[in-house]
Design an enzyme around this catalytic site. Structure first.
Site, PDB file in Angstrom:
ATOM      1  N   GLU A  54       2.264 -26.311   5.378  1.00 38.76           N
ATOM      2  CA  GLU A  54       3.020 -26.767   6.785  1.00 38.76           C
ATOM      3  C   GLU A  54       2.013 -26.692   7.886  1.00 38.76           C
ATOM      4  OE1 GLU A  54       6.903 -25.883   7.180  1.00 38.76           O
ATOM      5  OE2 GLU A  54       7.268 -25.939   5.340  1.00 38.76           O
ATOM      6  N   GLN A  84       0.672  -1.254   0.012  1.00 45.06           N
ATOM      7  CA  GLN A  84       0.046   0.199   0.001  1.00 45.06           C
ATOM      8  C   GLN A  84       0.809   1.071  -0.072  1.00 45.06           C
ATOM      9  OE1 GLN A  84      -3.297  -0.482  -0.332  1.00 45.06           O
ATOM     10  NE2 GLN A  84      -4.000   1.868  -0.079  1.00 45.06           N
ATOM     11  N   GLY A 141       2.079   2.108  -3.443  1.00 45.97           N
ATOM     12  CA  GLY A 141       1.041   2.588  -4.278  1.00 45.97           C
ATOM     13  C   GLY A 141       0.989   1.874  -5.717  1.00 45.97           C
TER      14      GLY A 141
END
Lengths: 263, 382
Positions: free
Chosen positions: B366, B339, B342
């Protein structure tokens, strides 16, 4: 074959920092590495040893922490480690260093080959290898990019500015190598962990018989470094009117004179 | 690079080892990752270089000629490796999955042979998952029918790491259908046994440098001396192997998240918003701090787990917690880092999107994080 490799511990260039006040290199807290050219020298030596048998001794002149560079050399395949260390050696320039190295190598014993890197990335003089050969009275082949051995003679290819040159010499001989000679191996973890528990052989001033005090340290150094600085780059364009050729040439030459540029 | 983005308590040997892993990754992995991620292929050349460094023996005990590294040191190796490529780290670790199973319950001969194979780089993988049973191990359909001198195995295992690369695989098969969890056994199945084939290579979202494929067995005769442990021990041994490997496999998630953090921090220092680096905006600062907290927490749990494993403690719910929680917060960390990046975080020309693709698997393989929760609750309420 007994091969000696001269290595130097230098600051890691990716972490270069200049002290803004003194304009010198900040060395404290900066990680040290084996001089990159010396890794190529070591690889060349170890490859020859793997092919023809023998021993590779990594040698360095430096402060106690240079032992770490020797341990790295062991991890890269060297069989023996020798640290040349004495407080009286500090301040040595390339001339004094080559004298000390030569005397130390005589102590280490019989050798067939000495391999050095072309130059150290901190000093950049490329003088120690050739000076060492002279001190020892043996032939030198510099800028080597390829090595072949046969019948007690060495045949090399030298990388010059505009050509490759084939040359040969009898052993013993000193070589300085360039980067294109090989692709150095990665260190071996098992060997490094073993090396961490080993101490190099130490050679100090007292071990060298008839050591001339006037040829070591600052006293033995004809060159003195006054200042190391990053040059300030400034753009300064001078326009010269070329329509009057004679006047323009005179003007150009006087500009060169003013800036002390010789043609 | 974060000044606190690594285990702060490394001793001299560990620092050396991590430094050598970094050298290896910079030389052998960094230049080829883009190409191999695109192709979805394991770089064998890098695997050989790893061996030349003497690192194939990481999981092999010293008495069998290996490095016998502690869980903590192995954690450090894999965190560093995953900072460069988690897929390589996953396959790298899986070369000794089968070894762990054999060291737990195999005969001395089996242990010696297995150690030899790992030390030579051949590796032994492990196969539990099947197309119809991942979390539901009790639903295992691969059968091992007793016959003269051995067993006949039939079944399909899928999503098996290193199925194509290893020379053999430790396979979980049903020997006694009535006994359910106590009716499964481990068998060392050689890839060149008649009837064994490796199926299609998985085209995965992430960790694409790791090798993942089906391991198929059609009437495969496996001799008696290839039974690993005793009949009926298979399931509990499989769970033990996963438990032993847990702190070290979470190292991969932490390595990915640390790299994502470092990238996001560098980006925040240079990307500008209204003439000012976005790192000066409190919203972004808080995002970076959130990422850092999560990476520190995940690392702390995994390191604690590794240290306690080395001390010989039974880590119980710590193991399941560090897996489930650690992998989830690492995912959040990478997601937030993307984020910060961007639009560039979404582009395949920048390194961030690969990190999100790589981290996603960690909550799944796993032992899914849902199963981890089940196990934790069961242990708490026992």
């Amino acid at each position: 074959m007994n091969i000696i490799v001269c290595i130097k511990q230098v600051p890691d260039t990716t972490e270069i920092r200049m002290d803004p006040v003194t304009n010198t290199l900040v060395r404290s807290g900066v990680p040290s590495v084996i001089n990159p050219f010396d890794r190529h020298a070591l690889e060349a030596a170890v490859s020859l040893r793997d092919k023809y048998g023998g021993t590779v001794t990594a040698v360095t002149m430096g402060p106690p922490q240079a032992a770490e560079a020797l341990r790295e050399s062991y991890a890269l395949g060297a069989d023996r480690m020798a640290l040349i260390n004495d407080v009286r050696f500090s301040g040595s320039d390339t001339y004094a260093t080559s004298y000390i190295l030569a005397e130390s190598i005589k102590l280490i014993g019989r050798f067939d080959l000495i391999i050095c890197g072309k130059q150290a990335i901190d000093g950049d003089t490329a003088q120690v290898g050739p000076a060492l050969a002279e001190q020892l009275g043996i032939p030198q082949l510099t800028y080597v990019r390829k090595i072949e051995l046969s019948g007690g003679r060495i045949r090399v290819e030298r990388e010059l500015d505009d050509c490759y040159e084939a040359a040969e010499a009898p052993l013993p001989v000193l070589l300085t190598v360039v980067k294109s000679i090989n692709d150095p191996r990665l260190p071996n973890v098992v060997r490094k962990l073993r090396a961490n528990r080993m101490e190099p052989d130490i050679i100090s001033g007292g071990d060298i018989a008839d050591l001339d005090p006037n040829r070591i340290g600052l006293a033995g150094s004809p060159t003195k470094v006054f200042r190391t600085f990053a040059p300030v780059r400034a753009r300064n364009t001078v326009m010269i009117d070329g329509s009057q050729a004679d006047a323009a040439v005179k003007r150009l030459l006087s500009e060169f004179d003013g800036k002390k540029i010789a043609i | 690079m974060s000044r606190y983005g690594f285990y702060l308590g490394m001793d001299a040997d560990q620092k050396d080892i991590v430094s050598m892993v970094k050298q290896f990754a910079e030389k052998e992995l960094d230049p080829i990752i883009g190409e191999y991620d695109e192709k979805g292929e394991f770089p064998m050349k890098a695997h050989r270089a790893w061996g030349e460094m003497g690192l194939w023996g990481i999981d092999v005990p010293e008495e069998y000629g290996g490095l016998g590294m502690s869980a903590l040191t192995r954690y450090l190796v894999f965190e560093e490796l995953a900072k460069h490529d988690a897929g390589f780290a996953v396959s790298n670790g899986a070369f000794s999955f089968g070894l762990t199973a054999i060291l737990l319950s195999g005969t001395e001969e089996q242990k010696l042979a297995a150690c030899g194979r790992v030390l030579s780089g051949e590796g032994i993988s492990m196969a539990i998952t099947e197309p119809q049973s991942g979390s539901d191990v009790s639903g295992t359909k691969t059968t091992a029918a007793k016959t003269d001198g051995g067993y006949i195995l039939n079944g399909v295992k899928c999503f098996i790491t290193n199925a194509s690369l290893c020379s053999a695989c430790v396979v979980l098969a049903v020997t006694d259908p009535e006994a359910r969890y106590h009716g499964m056994s481990f068998f060392l199945v050689e890839k060149d046994f008649p009837g064994v084939s490796v199926g299609k290579h998985e085209d995965k979202m992430g960790i694409r440098l790791s090798d993942t494929a089906d391991f198929v067995m059609e009437d495969v005769f496996v001799p008696d001396d290839h039974l690993v442990g005793t009949e009926g021990e298979g399931f509990s041994n499989a769970m033990k192997v996963l438990s032993i490997k847990r702190p070290v496999s979470v190292a991969g998630a932490v390595g990915i998240a640390q790299r994502a953090l470092d990238l996001a921090v560098d980006y925040a220092k240079t990307r500008e918003f209204k003439g000012v680096p976005i790192g000066r905006l409190e919203g972004v600062q808080f995002m970076l701090a959130d990422i850092e907290m999560r990476v520190q927490a995940a690392r702390s749990m995994a390191v604690y787990g590794a240290q306690m494993t080395d001390a010989g403690a039974d880590i119980g719910t710590l193991g399941n917690s560090l897996k489930a929680f650690g992998t989830e917060i690492c995912f959040e960390a990478v997601n937030t880092a993307l984020q910060v990046f961007g639009g560039y975080g979404y582009s395949r020309e920048y390194p961030m999107e690969k990190l999100l693709r790589d981290i996603r698997i960690y909550s799944i393989f796993e032992g899914t994080n849902q199963i981890q929760r089940q196990v934790i609750a069961k242990m708490l309420l026992a």
